[in-house]
Design an enzyme around this catalytic site. Structure first.
Site, PDB file in Angstrom:
ATOM      1  N   MET A  30       0.805  -1.096   0.026  1.00  0.00           N
ATOM      2  CA  MET A  30       0.018  -0.030   0.004  1.00  0.00           C
ATOM      3  C   MET A  30       1.000   1.291   0.161  1.00  0.00           C
ATOM      4  O   MET A  30       0.399   2.193   0.393  1.00  0.00           O
ATOM      5  CB  MET A  30      -0.991  -0.057   1.141  1.00  0.00           C
ATOM      6  CG  MET A  30      -1.893  -1.098   1.250  1.00  0.00           C
ATOM      7  SD  MET A  30      -3.562  -0.599   1.977  1.00  0.00           S
ATOM      8  CE  MET A  30      -2.952  -0.596   3.819  1.00  0.00           C
ATOM      9  N   GLY A  31       2.179   1.111  -0.501  1.00  0.00           N
ATOM     10  CA  GLY A  31       3.083   2.216  -0.447  1.00  0.00           C
ATOM     11  C   GLY A  31       3.793   2.552   0.943  1.00  0.00           C
ATOM     12  O   GLY A  31       3.507   1.914   1.955  1.00  0.00           O
ATOM     13  N   HIS A  34       9.295   1.414   3.092  1.00  0.00           N
ATOM     14  CA  HIS A  34      10.483   1.262   4.189  1.00  0.00           C
ATOM     15  C   HIS A  34      11.404   0.066   4.056  1.00  0.00           C
ATOM     16  O   HIS A  34      11.088  -0.837   3.018  1.00  0.00           O
ATOM     17  CB  HIS A  34      10.023   1.162   5.481  1.00  0.00           C
ATOM     18  CG  HIS A  34       8.678   0.218   5.906  1.00  0.00           C
ATOM     19  ND1 HIS A  34       9.217  -1.101   5.950  1.00  0.00           N
ATOM     20  CD2 HIS A  34       7.334   0.360   6.123  1.00  0.00           C
ATOM     21  CE1 HIS A  34       8.015  -1.472   6.207  1.00  0.00           C
ATOM     22  NE2 HIS A  34       7.081  -0.756   6.199  1.00  0.00           N
ATOM     23  N   HIS A  37       9.648  -3.477   3.198  1.00  0.00           N
ATOM     24  CA  HIS A  37       9.477  -3.616   1.718  1.00  0.00           C
ATOM     25  C   HIS A  37      10.452  -3.919   0.924  1.00  0.00           C
ATOM     26  O   HIS A  37      10.749  -4.748   0.123  1.00  0.00           O
ATOM     27  CB  HIS A  37       8.725  -2.466   0.952  1.00  0.00           C
ATOM     28  CG  HIS A  37       7.310  -2.183   2.058  1.00  0.00           C
ATOM     29  ND1 HIS A  37       7.052  -0.892   2.995  1.00  0.00           N
ATOM     30  CD2 HIS A  37       6.354  -2.664   1.929  1.00  0.00           C
ATOM     31  CE1 HIS A  37       6.079  -0.971   3.159  1.00  0.00           C
ATOM     32  NE2 HIS A  37       5.362  -1.970   2.722  1.00  0.00           N
ATOM     33  N   GLN A  61     -10.299  -2.687   2.697  1.00  0.00           N
ATOM     34  CA  GLN A  61      -9.917  -3.151   3.841  1.00  0.00           C
ATOM     35  C   GLN A  61      -9.562  -2.132   5.121  1.00  0.00           C
ATOM     36  O   GLN A  61      -9.067  -2.604   5.978  1.00  0.00           O
ATOM     37  CB  GLN A  61      -8.458  -3.858   3.487  1.00  0.00           C
ATOM     38  CG  GLN A  61      -7.161  -2.908   3.408  1.00  0.00           C
ATOM     39  CD  GLN A  61      -5.960  -3.624   2.696  1.00  0.00           C
ATOM     40  OE1 GLN A  61      -5.935  -4.118   1.701  1.00  0.00           O
ATOM     41  NE2 GLN A  61      -4.995  -3.787   3.697  1.00  0.00           N
ATOM     42  N   ASP A 150       2.623  -9.444   9.217  1.00  0.00           N
ATOM     43  CA  ASP A 150       1.027  -9.464   9.224  1.00  0.00           C
ATOM     44  C   ASP A 150       0.886 -11.071   9.013  1.00  0.00           C
ATOM     45  O   ASP A 150       0.477 -11.544   8.064  1.00  0.00           O
ATOM     46  CB  ASP A 150       0.565  -8.835   7.787  1.00  0.00           C
ATOM     47  CG  ASP A 150       0.968  -7.308   8.016  1.00  0.00           C
ATOM     48  OD1 ASP A 150       0.343  -6.751   8.811  1.00  0.00           O
ATOM     49  OD2 ASP A 150       1.453  -6.869   7.261  1.00  0.00           O
ATOM     50  N   VAL A 176      11.208  -7.275   9.488  1.00  0.00           N
ATOM     51  CA  VAL A 176      12.618  -6.260   9.660  1.00  0.00           C
ATOM     52  C   VAL A 176      12.031  -5.398  10.823  1.00  0.00           C
ATOM     53  O   VAL A 176      10.919  -4.792  10.983  1.00  0.00           O
ATOM     54  CB  VAL A 176      12.817  -5.672   8.352  1.00  0.00           C
ATOM     55  CG1 VAL A 176      14.126  -4.456   8.621  1.00  0.00           C
ATOM     56  CG2 VAL A 176      12.922  -6.539   7.243  1.00  0.00           C
ATOM     57  N   SER A 186       4.402   0.800   7.906  1.00  0.00           N
ATOM     58  CA  SER A 186       4.237   2.221   7.535  1.00  0.00           C
ATOM     59  C   SER A 186       3.370   3.165   8.379  1.00  0.00           C
ATOM     60  O   SER A 186       3.392   4.311   8.249  1.00  0.00           O
ATOM     61  CB  SER A 186       3.348   2.180   6.139  1.00  0.00           C
ATOM     62  OG  SER A 186       3.775   1.239   5.345  1.00  0.00           O
ATOM     63  N   ARG A 187       2.933   2.501   9.337  1.00  0.00           N
ATOM     64  CA  ARG A 187       2.036   3.357  10.371  1.00  0.00           C
ATOM     65  C   ARG A 187       3.031   3.980  11.458  1.00  0.00           C
ATOM     66  O   ARG A 187       2.719   4.927  12.327  1.00  0.00           O
ATOM     67  CB  ARG A 187       1.091   2.311  11.027  1.00  0.00           C
ATOM     68  CG  ARG A 187      -0.073   2.120  10.162  1.00  0.00           C
ATOM     69  CD  ARG A 187      -1.145   1.568  10.996  1.00  0.00           C
ATOM     70  NE  ARG A 187      -2.478   1.742   9.970  1.00  0.00           N
ATOM     71  CZ  ARG A 187      -2.793   0.467   9.238  1.00  0.00           C
ATOM     72  NH1 ARG A 187      -2.344  -0.489   9.310  1.00  0.00           N
ATOM     73  NH2 ARG A 187      -3.848   0.830   8.650  1.00  0.00           N
TER      74      ARG A 187
END
Ligand code: PAF
Length: 297
Positions: A30-31, A34, A37, A61, A150, A176, A186-187
């Site tokens: 979802m972009g 980091h 990814h 989602q 996840d 990681v 990402s959050r």
């Protein structure tokens, strides 16, 4: 690096690459990319001739009260990371491209989607399963790569690929972490300083359970008490769940652990300056219990 915006263009490229004998890997995201990814991309690169990454903040989602609007979308940064990682193509579809007007088709993995995150996010895994199915149908990869952070999502995706007899290999890549152990997400950028510092409590709780298990503690209730005790040390944290479940089926663990068991945590951190803008983080560890030795005299 190609940037592709339509499903038709990616499907055509996939056909051509497959006919040319190339092995394709897709990293769905979802972009807000980091180092986590980057690890997915590196794992894909080792196993495929062409590495593609998709960026799509999937609305189905997110629940009505969740952070869809606030979800970070740093496009230039993401494309730069992709270029540096040697990505061959980025798929950047619009919402209409992924959900054509009048869309009414969803994919649901029933049982695996119910517990853990599914309890507080009832439509979440239906959205994930639907969008991942679409991405796999569009990109036609031989391999698709996801993070083990996840864990439930990975289990749902493995199940849907098996159930729908999809011809794609699913690879899970270990989480990681930052130097202090916080799992990359990402959050994390949305955590204010105090909440960011307290977020270390997640990995501390996992480690405490792991240590207790190594010293012979097999009782679920004891392990969970220990974990909740650690989490309670963070004043900005509200525990969504702390659970032990079968690492394969995600069914609740028995009272005495005997087989590989997932310890899964979801914690909401409140920022002091913006109490409404809370950040929900998840983390997990698979625990491998050693059977108790019978006392022999
Ligand atoms: O893990 C994510 O980033 C998303 O849930 C995924 C798999 C890309 C589906 O939108």
């Amino acid at each position: 690096m190609r940037v592709i915006e339509t499903a038709r263009a990616l499907q055509t490229l996939a056909e051509a690459e497959r006919c040319a004998g190339q092995r394709l890997a897709l990293v769905p995201t979802m972009g807000a990319l980091h180092a986590g990814h980057r690890a997915l991309l590196d794992a894909a690169r080792k196993r495929a001739d062409r590495v593609w990454l998709s960026i799509f903040v999937n609305p189905t989602q997110f629940g009505p009260k969740e952070d869809l609007a606030r979800y970070p979308r740093p496009r230039e940064h993401d494309l730069k990371l992709c270029r540096e990682a040697g990505v061959d193509a980025v798929f950047l579809p619009s919402e209409e491209e992924m959900y054509p007007p009048g869309s009414q088709t969803f994919v649901e993995v029933t049982e695996l989607s119910q517990g853990l995150c599914g309890r507080s996010r009832p439509a979440h895994f239906r959205g994930v399963a639907t969008v991942v199915t679409k991405l796999l149908l569009i990109a036609k990869p031989h391999l698709a790569v996801f993070g083990e952070k996840d864990y439930q999502q990975l289990a749902v995706i493995r199940r849907l690929v098996q159930d729908l007899r999809m011809d794609v290999e699913i690879l899970g890549v270990p989480t990681v972490r930052e130097v202090d152990g916080l799992a990359l997400s990402s959050r994390n950028v949305s955590l204010a300083a105090e909440a960011r510092q307290q977020a270390r409590v997640l990995v501390r709780a996992l480690e405490a359970a792991e240590r207790a298990l190594a010293s012979g503690e097999l009782e679920s209730a004891e392990l969970l008490d220990l974990v909740r005790g650690e989490l309670a040390k963070a004043s900005r944290a509200r525990v969504d769940y702390a659970e032990l479940c079968d690492a394969q089926t995600l069914a609740p663990a028995p009272s005495v652990l005997a087989v590989p068991t997932l310890l899964a945590l979801a914690v909401v951190f409140r920022n002091a300056s913006e109490p409404d803008a809370s950040v929900r983080l998840i983390d997990n560890r698979v625990l491998y219990p050693k059977p108790r030795q019978e006392n022999r005299l």
